[in-house]
Design an enzyme around this catalytic site. Structure first.
Site: not given
Length: 376
Positions: A326-327, A330, A339
């Site tokens: 997820h990170e 980004h 998000d």
């Protein structure tokens, strides 16, 4: 007053200046008006530039609004700032949060307002002279939930599952920064490396370093999660490379299939594989907020790990390894994801309602990689 500023004012005219001096307001898709008011119209490059954002419920009934979609309740990436027509990159943090609960919603009565002051010049480089256009544009797939009284846990969960997508949008406000009045933030950062750069240098060409007083147990947990995350990214990349048509797994998390859309998300995972296996990775354990983790998208590859992360399983849904996926998504150099929603139900609904946003949502990347429960 310099020549360039006089030219802007002549070009802008009295109408535009009046708008800049006043509030920029627009009605959202859910009956919420958004008003954006800058603290001034003319600045030099060394002054803070702030705005006051007010959200007002114009509905005849109460509305429950997701707190982190409100101004001041989420990261500053909800703002869109341009300088002379060029979009400025957001330089603040973005977070992985748990899926929203009832406590994450704020009830606005009919006619009631919520306001927050946001200092933008710490989130965007607004030091260079020019004409700046500022908008608030906050979208969430879980923006509003049914405005109901206290219920049983099962009924509350049903309310949250019924939360509707929506956007909080203002019309543009305008400010001006004089030329030659302050040093460029980007130039300053280039001339004097930020602390993260030193940590990354310590990590080496493909190593891992730790800041924020990580304990040995935390370092071990991160190292295990990193191995699993690298495996997740590699498997996702191979899976997408072998696709020629839609599958259950792809449709669940990324919606309508096309070769172009599949190529977009495949590129994200291919970049992750390269980063996990060959870039200097930095992990900071100092975060105490109730999140999984956060990053600054323009500062690869440093991840700030938060308390929820430590209680997550290593693999599986909302896992440590999935959080690192997820990170990683980004980072601007990887996928520049946002998000829009958190949690599996929100991510699955986003894939149906807006596949383009699903391909830019960090949790959708995580859940595709975790693939739990497994889909073919």
């Amino acid at each position: 007053m310099n020549k360039q500023l006089r030219a802007w004012k002549k070009w802008a005219g009295a109408g535009l200046l009046a708008l800049a001096a006043g509030a920029a307001q627009a009605a959202s898709s859910v009956g919420l008006d958004v008003q954006l008011l800058p603290t001034g119209t003319l600045f030099n490059g060394q002054q803070d530039i702030a705005v006051k954002v007010t959200v007002t419920n114009r509905n005849a009934v109460p509305v429950r609004v997701l707190k982190w979609a409100l101004p001041g309740g989420r990261d500053g990436s909800a703002f869109r700032v341009t300088r002379d027509g060029t979009l400025l990159p957001y330089q603040g943090a973005v977070y992985k949060r748990p899926a929203p609960t009832a406590d994450d919603y704020l009830t606005l009565a009919p006619g009631a307002s919520y306001s927050a002051d946001v200092e933008l010049s710490g989130l965007f480089d607004m030091t260079d002279g020019g004409h700046y256009s500022i908008e608030f544009d906050s979208f969430s797939g879980q923006l509003v939930a049914p405005a109901s009284a206290a219920k049983t846990p099962a009924a509350i969960a049903a309310d949250l599952a019924a939360a509707q997508p929506g956007a909080l949008e203002s019309t543009p406000a305008h400010v001006w920064v004089e030329y030659g009045s302050g040093p460029s933030l980007s130039a300053a950062l280039a001339a004097e490396p930020i602390p993260e750069t030193a940590a990354q240098a310590k990590a080496g060409a493909g190593g891992v370093s730790y800041t924020g007083a990580c304990t040995n147990a935390q370092k071990s947990a991160i190292a295990t999660a990193l191995n699993s995350a690298a495996t997740y990214a590699s498997r996702a990349n191979r899976y997408l490379a072998g696709m020629t048509a839609s599958t259950q797994r792809y449709a669940k998390w990324f919606g309508t299939y096309s070769d172009t859309a599949r190529g977009q998300v495949k590129l994200h995972y291919a970049k992750m594989v390269n980063a996990f296996n060959g870039k200097p990775l930095v992990y900071d354990c100092s975060c105490t907020d109730n999140y999984y983790a956060y990053v600054y998208p323009n500062q690869p590859y440093k991840v700030y790990v938060c308390p929820v992360f430590w209680d997550a399983p290593n693999t599986g849904t909302d896992s440590k390894a999935g959080t690192l996926i997820h990170e990683m998504s980004h980072f601007t150099v990887i996928g520049a994801t946002d998000d829009y929603v958190y949690g599996q139900s929100g991510a699955a609904a986003l894939a149906i309602s807006n596949p383009a946003r699903a391909r830019r949502n960090a949790d959708n990347h995580e859940y595709f990689a975790e693939n739990t429960p497994a889909l073919p």
